[in-house]
Scaffold this active site. Sequence first.
Site, PDB file in Angstrom:
ATOM      1  N   TYR A 114       0.825  -1.216   0.000  1.00 37.66           N
ATOM      2  CA  TYR A 114       0.000   0.000   0.000  1.00 37.66           C
ATOM      3  C   TYR A 114       0.858   1.264   0.000  1.00 37.66           C
ATOM      4  O   TYR A 114       0.407   2.316  -0.426  1.00 37.66           O
ATOM      5  CB  TYR A 114      -0.947  -0.005   1.202  1.00 37.66           C
ATOM      6  CG  TYR A 114      -2.140  -0.901   0.968  1.00 37.66           C
ATOM      7  CD1 TYR A 114      -3.319  -0.390   0.427  1.00 37.66           C
ATOM      8  CD2 TYR A 114      -2.082  -2.259   1.237  1.00 37.66           C
ATOM      9  CE1 TYR A 114      -4.404  -1.201   0.176  1.00 37.66           C
ATOM     10  CE2 TYR A 114      -3.163  -3.079   0.992  1.00 37.66           C
ATOM     11  CZ  TYR A 114      -4.331  -2.548   0.462  1.00 37.66           C
ATOM     12  OH  TYR A 114      -5.395  -3.356   0.201  1.00 37.66           O
ATOM     13  N   ARG A 135       1.313 -10.435  -6.313  1.00 35.05           N
ATOM     14  CA  ARG A 135       1.188  -8.980  -6.163  1.00 35.05           C
ATOM     15  C   ARG A 135       1.873  -8.263  -7.328  1.00 35.05           C
ATOM     16  O   ARG A 135       1.335  -7.325  -7.910  1.00 35.05           O
ATOM     17  CB  ARG A 135       1.806  -8.546  -4.831  1.00 35.05           C
ATOM     18  CG  ARG A 135       1.117  -7.354  -4.232  1.00 35.05           C
ATOM     19  CD  ARG A 135       1.452  -7.156  -2.780  1.00 35.05           C
ATOM     20  NE  ARG A 135       0.315  -6.509  -2.119  1.00 35.05           N
ATOM     21  CZ  ARG A 135       0.340  -6.041  -0.883  1.00 35.05           C
ATOM     22  NH1 ARG A 135       1.410  -6.182  -0.144  1.00 35.05           N
ATOM     23  NH2 ARG A 135      -0.716  -5.459  -0.366  1.00 35.05           N
ATOM     24  N   CYS A 174      -2.027   0.556  10.776  1.00 30.27           N
ATOM     25  CA  CYS A 174      -0.920   1.252  11.454  1.00 30.27           C
ATOM     26  C   CYS A 174      -1.195   1.849  12.828  1.00 30.27           C
ATOM     27  O   CYS A 174      -0.342   1.752  13.699  1.00 30.27           O
ATOM     28  CB  CYS A 174      -0.380   2.329  10.523  1.00 30.27           C
ATOM     29  SG  CYS A 174       0.387   1.593   9.073  1.00 30.27           S
TER      30      CYS A 174
END
Length: 465
Positions: free
Chosen positions: A13, A40, A277
């Site tokens: 991300y 990915r 986070c």
Amino acid sequence: MSVKNICCIGAGYVGGPTMAMIAKKCPHINVTVVDLNEARIAAWNDEDVSNIPVYEPGLSDVVAEARGRNLFFSTDVNSAIDIAEVIFISVNTPTKMYGAGKGQAADLKWIELCARQIASVAKNDKIIVEKSTLPVRTASAIKDILTHTGSGVSFQILSNPEFLAEGTAVEDLDSPDRVLIGGDDTPEGQEALRKLVDIYANWVPRDRILTTSVWSSELSKLTANAFLAQRVSSINALSEICEKTEANIAEVARAIGTDSRIGSKFLKSSVGFGGSCFQKDILNLVYIAKSYGLNEVANYWEQVIIMNDHQKTRFASKIVSTLYNTVNGKKIALLGWAFKKDTNDTRESPAIHVADHLLFEQANLAVYDPKVSEEQVYNDLDYLKTRERAENRANLQVYLDPYEACKGAHAIAVLTEWDEFKTYDWKSIYNNMLKPATVFDGRNVLDIAELKAIGFQVRSIGSTL
Ligand code: NAD
Ligand code: UGA
């Protein structure tokens, strides 16, 4: 000499969007993003750019502009390290789930692996940039690993934490409040720092590029997230008082937010904060404080997490108590699964916690999210290991149509603030529900007056309206 080749280890991300923006703004620099995860990388290279693995408004256009020109995605980590003058490390740094520091410290396994790989491959001098969020003083560990190779290669370590928020990543990268770069106070450190400043200066005004010591930069990132999360927990703590006193949290937030010292942003009370986070970074800060014996400091910050857990549980419990203290066998529609709108990211989403709580109460859940797949919803629940996988699938269904998800339900809980929820035909949703039909608005996004006029019972956060 100015930088010509950049490599970024970690195509997640942060790595993906950040490097795409650098490539867009710096067509004279080749940017290669590498990752061990083949699927990915394949998705980043997908011919149909709408299939890139990170959903962010505007990101596919940025990638489409630069990909193949000076932006490349690859699994060949060694070649990319070899050729680059500047190497960003943007790998995951989750909370450690074993051994010393379990449940609090950052797991730096992937950071160390990157440092060792760089040490084994590098044949000429490199600038290593910490892009991942790291505990203060991590740079000294990285330096230790890199300087013991005996290869004679010189490494400069810079800290350049990322402040983008998901859902607005492109905007944040295009026009950041600031870029923070920490470097050593040596001639070589300052030279490295200047090279990174020059890259950002291709589009960021120089007065928004802050330079500090490495330690201040590392600690500022944890501090920024702790302050932001603290605001959400503070307003959520007040939301509970509002529900007891008939004060309204939106009014309170507006009243205090107009004080320029407080500011109006980040004062939306909610079912709780999520995302990969906030929790991990505060836990990390708590761990660092404890490791220096600063117990009062640790306890102070830990309270932000305790409050957030309380808010999520409180919301789920309210659903059960409102529905006559039992949700056994009752269909409850959950609108939204992502941790915030405009992202497909579900890490630490409050929806997961609320769903888990309601499944313990034997509810029958119907989930709809415009960007999250069925597979992801089940993965999130299975990851908790709180019940058998089969049980999660038997008692929770994922729908592609929100109207179908709500059909025959006793209640709806809004768990993400997706804009489309405001545009639904709520009258038709009401007509197809069991009565009394209740909406629990965990994001305060719906029009309460409109819903009440239709006949819904409404429970919002921080008000008794
Ligand atoms: P992520 O999990 O989406 O991506 C990390 C990637 O690194 C994964 O694809 C993984 O396969 C890859 N990786 C791990 N070890 C590797 C190795 N040795 N070699 C090659 N690839 C490797 O994580 P993310 O959300 O991008 O976060 C990365 C860092 O940035 C974290 O430290 C996080 O705290 C920080 N951060 C995240 C955000 C955010 O919005 N997600 C914002 C600011 C900072
Ligand atoms: C956050 C920070 O905002 C970024 O600056 C930082 O770079 C990033 O963490 C990171 O280090 O990962 P992000 O988690 O993507 O970004 O999204 P936020 O907009 O901060 O929202 C976090 C959570 O708080 C979401 O669940 C959101 O719904 C919730 N929130 C936010 C509220 O409940 N109320 C608010 O007023 C604001």
